[in-house]
Design a protein around this motif. Structure first.
Motif, PDB file in Angstrom:
ATOM      1  N   GLY A  13       0.984  -0.983  -0.174  1.00 18.74           N
ATOM      2  CA  GLY A  13      -0.094   0.245   0.019  1.00 18.74           C
ATOM      3  C   GLY A  13       0.892   1.041  -0.038  1.00 18.74           C
ATOM      4  O   GLY A  13       0.831   2.253  -0.916  1.00 18.74           O
ATOM      5  N   VAL A  14       1.888   0.950   0.710  1.00 17.37           N
ATOM      6  CA  VAL A  14       2.607   2.479   1.062  1.00 17.37           C
ATOM      7  C   VAL A  14       3.404   3.017  -0.348  1.00 17.37           C
ATOM      8  O   VAL A  14       3.448   3.773  -0.730  1.00 17.37           O
ATOM      9  CB  VAL A  14       3.942   2.159   2.290  1.00 17.37           C
ATOM     10  CG1 VAL A  14       5.163   3.748   1.549  1.00 17.37           C
ATOM     11  CG2 VAL A  14       3.330   2.518   3.203  1.00 17.37           C
ATOM     12  N   VAL A  15       4.283   1.555  -1.167  1.00 13.23           N
ATOM     13  CA  VAL A  15       4.671   1.726  -2.170  1.00 13.23           C
ATOM     14  C   VAL A  15       3.013   1.908  -3.780  1.00 13.23           C
ATOM     15  O   VAL A  15       4.011   3.326  -4.175  1.00 13.23           O
ATOM     16  CB  VAL A  15       4.928  -0.291  -2.487  1.00 13.23           C
ATOM     17  CG1 VAL A  15       5.076   0.868  -4.664  1.00 13.23           C
ATOM     18  CG2 VAL A  15       6.016   0.193  -1.568  1.00 13.23           C
ATOM     19  N   ALA A  31      -2.549   2.571   2.943  1.00 11.92           N
ATOM     20  CA  ALA A  31      -1.444   1.622   3.584  1.00 11.92           C
ATOM     21  C   ALA A  31      -2.662   0.479   4.721  1.00 11.92           C
ATOM     22  O   ALA A  31      -2.622  -0.409   4.804  1.00 11.92           O
ATOM     23  CB  ALA A  31      -0.067   1.484   3.768  1.00 11.92           C
ATOM     24  N   PHE A  32      -3.630   1.639   5.296  1.00 12.50           N
ATOM     25  CA  PHE A  32      -4.218   1.392   6.273  1.00 12.50           C
ATOM     26  C   PHE A  32      -5.235   0.343   5.415  1.00 12.50           C
ATOM     27  O   PHE A  32      -5.890  -0.311   6.020  1.00 12.50           O
ATOM     28  CB  PHE A  32      -4.713   2.116   6.879  1.00 12.50           C
ATOM     29  CG  PHE A  32      -6.141   1.902   8.265  1.00 12.50           C
ATOM     30  CD1 PHE A  32      -5.797   1.943   9.099  1.00 12.50           C
ATOM     31  CD2 PHE A  32      -6.844   1.416   7.578  1.00 12.50           C
ATOM     32  CE1 PHE A  32      -6.119   1.398  10.615  1.00 12.50           C
ATOM     33  CE2 PHE A  32      -8.477   1.244   9.298  1.00 12.50           C
ATOM     34  CZ  PHE A  32      -7.470   1.325  10.101  1.00 12.50           C
ATOM     35  N   ALA A  33      -5.583   0.853   4.586  1.00 12.07           N
ATOM     36  CA  ALA A  33      -6.997   0.279   4.005  1.00 12.07           C
ATOM     37  C   ALA A  33      -6.312  -1.142   3.479  1.00 12.07           C
ATOM     38  O   ALA A  33      -7.055  -2.259   3.158  1.00 12.07           O
ATOM     39  CB  ALA A  33      -7.423   1.206   2.771  1.00 12.07           C
ATOM     40  N   THR A  34      -5.667  -1.365   2.578  1.00 13.80           N
ATOM     41  CA  THR A  34      -4.849  -2.183   2.095  1.00 13.80           C
ATOM     42  C   THR A  34      -4.072  -3.705   2.833  1.00 13.80           C
ATOM     43  O   THR A  34      -4.926  -4.231   3.057  1.00 13.80           O
ATOM     44  CB  THR A  34      -3.318  -1.685   1.253  1.00 13.80           C
ATOM     45  OG1 THR A  34      -3.373  -1.142   0.771  1.00 13.80           O
ATOM     46  CG2 THR A  34      -2.632  -3.456   0.558  1.00 13.80           C
ATOM     47  N   ALA A  35      -4.123  -2.880   4.016  1.00 17.12           N
ATOM     48  CA  ALA A  35      -3.820  -4.110   4.664  1.00 17.12           C
ATOM     49  C   ALA A  35      -4.619  -4.644   6.111  1.00 17.12           C
ATOM     50  O   ALA A  35      -4.529  -5.712   6.613  1.00 17.12           O
ATOM     51  CB  ALA A  35      -2.098  -3.332   5.929  1.00 17.12           C
ATOM     52  N   PHE A  36      -5.902  -3.523   6.603  1.00 13.42           N
ATOM     53  CA  PHE A  36      -6.817  -4.349   6.758  1.00 13.42           C
ATOM     54  C   PHE A  36      -8.738  -4.253   6.488  1.00 13.42           C
ATOM     55  O   PHE A  36      -9.031  -4.388   7.049  1.00 13.42           O
ATOM     56  CB  PHE A  36      -7.026  -2.950   8.504  1.00 13.42           C
ATOM     57  CG  PHE A  36      -5.762  -2.902   9.309  1.00 13.42           C
ATOM     58  CD1 PHE A  36      -5.052  -3.908   9.360  1.00 13.42           C
ATOM     59  CD2 PHE A  36      -5.163  -1.999   9.445  1.00 13.42           C
ATOM     60  CE1 PHE A  36      -3.838  -3.640  10.065  1.00 13.42           C
ATOM     61  CE2 PHE A  36      -4.215  -1.455  10.131  1.00 13.42           C
ATOM     62  CZ  PHE A  36      -3.978  -2.641  10.521  1.00 13.42           C
ATOM     63  N   GLY A  37      -8.243  -3.564   4.743  1.00 17.78           N
ATOM     64  CA  GLY A  37      -9.439  -4.020   4.514  1.00 17.78           C
ATOM     65  C   GLY A  37     -10.458  -5.253   4.867  1.00 17.78           C
ATOM     66  O   GLY A  37     -12.008  -5.393   5.142  1.00 17.78           O
ATOM     67  N   GLY A  38      -9.850  -5.923   4.036  1.00 24.31           N
ATOM     68  CA  GLY A  38      -9.630  -7.913   4.406  1.00 24.31           C
ATOM     69  C   GLY A  38     -10.556  -7.914   5.215  1.00 24.31           C
ATOM     70  O   GLY A  38     -12.110  -8.444   5.340  1.00 24.31           O
TER      71      GLY A  38
END
Length: 195
Positions: A13-15, A31-38
């Motif tokens: 997400g950061v990249v 980054a938050f959405a990518t890590a925690f969305g699912g």
């Protein structure tokens, strides 16, 4: 397992956020959405409270710190990690989130197929949200290289071993490895899903 998955997806997400030239706030959101969305969608559907990122505040703080230092993180990742390395990290995250999502659904006494769907949601939905936030067509919809299909296979391996009364850690590891290996081999061999 969850820590590795969270970090893999957060770095991705950061990249992506840095490629879009987002500021620190935008980078944190992506980054938050990518890590925690699912995992959050899974927790909502399974009616699990508190959400797993609320229980583990350290994950959120780590992603916040990564976002503040995003330019440094991006430079280091770009220098150290090639596109291939990012692909491997994403495949690892996919495998880990798929089996942990399925496991949590089984604990909530969901039927087998629903548990597998929860595993797939856990593993792919964060990437969907990331792509939408970055104004891109979600990769899962545009890329015909197997992705969710790999998670589907790994979840069934995990379930099969669970039904055979295998040790829980061994079943989780086998399911995650199946997902990760299938994803990497499908990219390496150029496999495509039928159109």
């Amino acid at each position: 397992m969850e820590v590795i998955g969270v970090l893999s997806f957060a770095v991705a997400g950061v990249v992506d956020a840095r490629k879009q030239r987002f500021d620190a706030v935008g980078t944190f959101v992506v980054a938050f959405a990518t890590a925690f969305g699912g995992g959050t969608v899974r927790d909502v559907l399974l009616d699990r409270r508190p959400f797993y990122w609320v229980e583990h505040e350290g994950y959120v703080i780590l992603i916040f710190a990564m976002s503040i230092g995003a330019s440094v993180v991006f430079r280091v990742v770009s220098r150290v990690a090639s596109e291939r390395t990012m692909l491997v990290a994403d495949a690892i995250g996919l495998g880990l989130f798929a089996v942990t999502g399925t496991s949590l659904a089984l604990v909530a006494q969901m039927p087998a197929f629903v548990a597998v769907m929860m595993g797939i949601i856990s593993s792919v939905f964060g990437g969907v949200v990331r792509d939408v936030l970055c104004n891109e067509m979600p990769m899962i919809l545009r890329d015909r290289v197997p992705y969710a299909t790999c998670a589907f296979a790994g979840c069934w391996v995990y379930l099969g071993l669970t039904w055979l009364d295998a040790q829980q850690e061994a079943a989780l590891l086998a399911g995650a490895l199946t997902t990760t290996a299938t994803r990497l081999v499908s990219v390496w061999r150029g496999w495509r899903l039928p159109g």
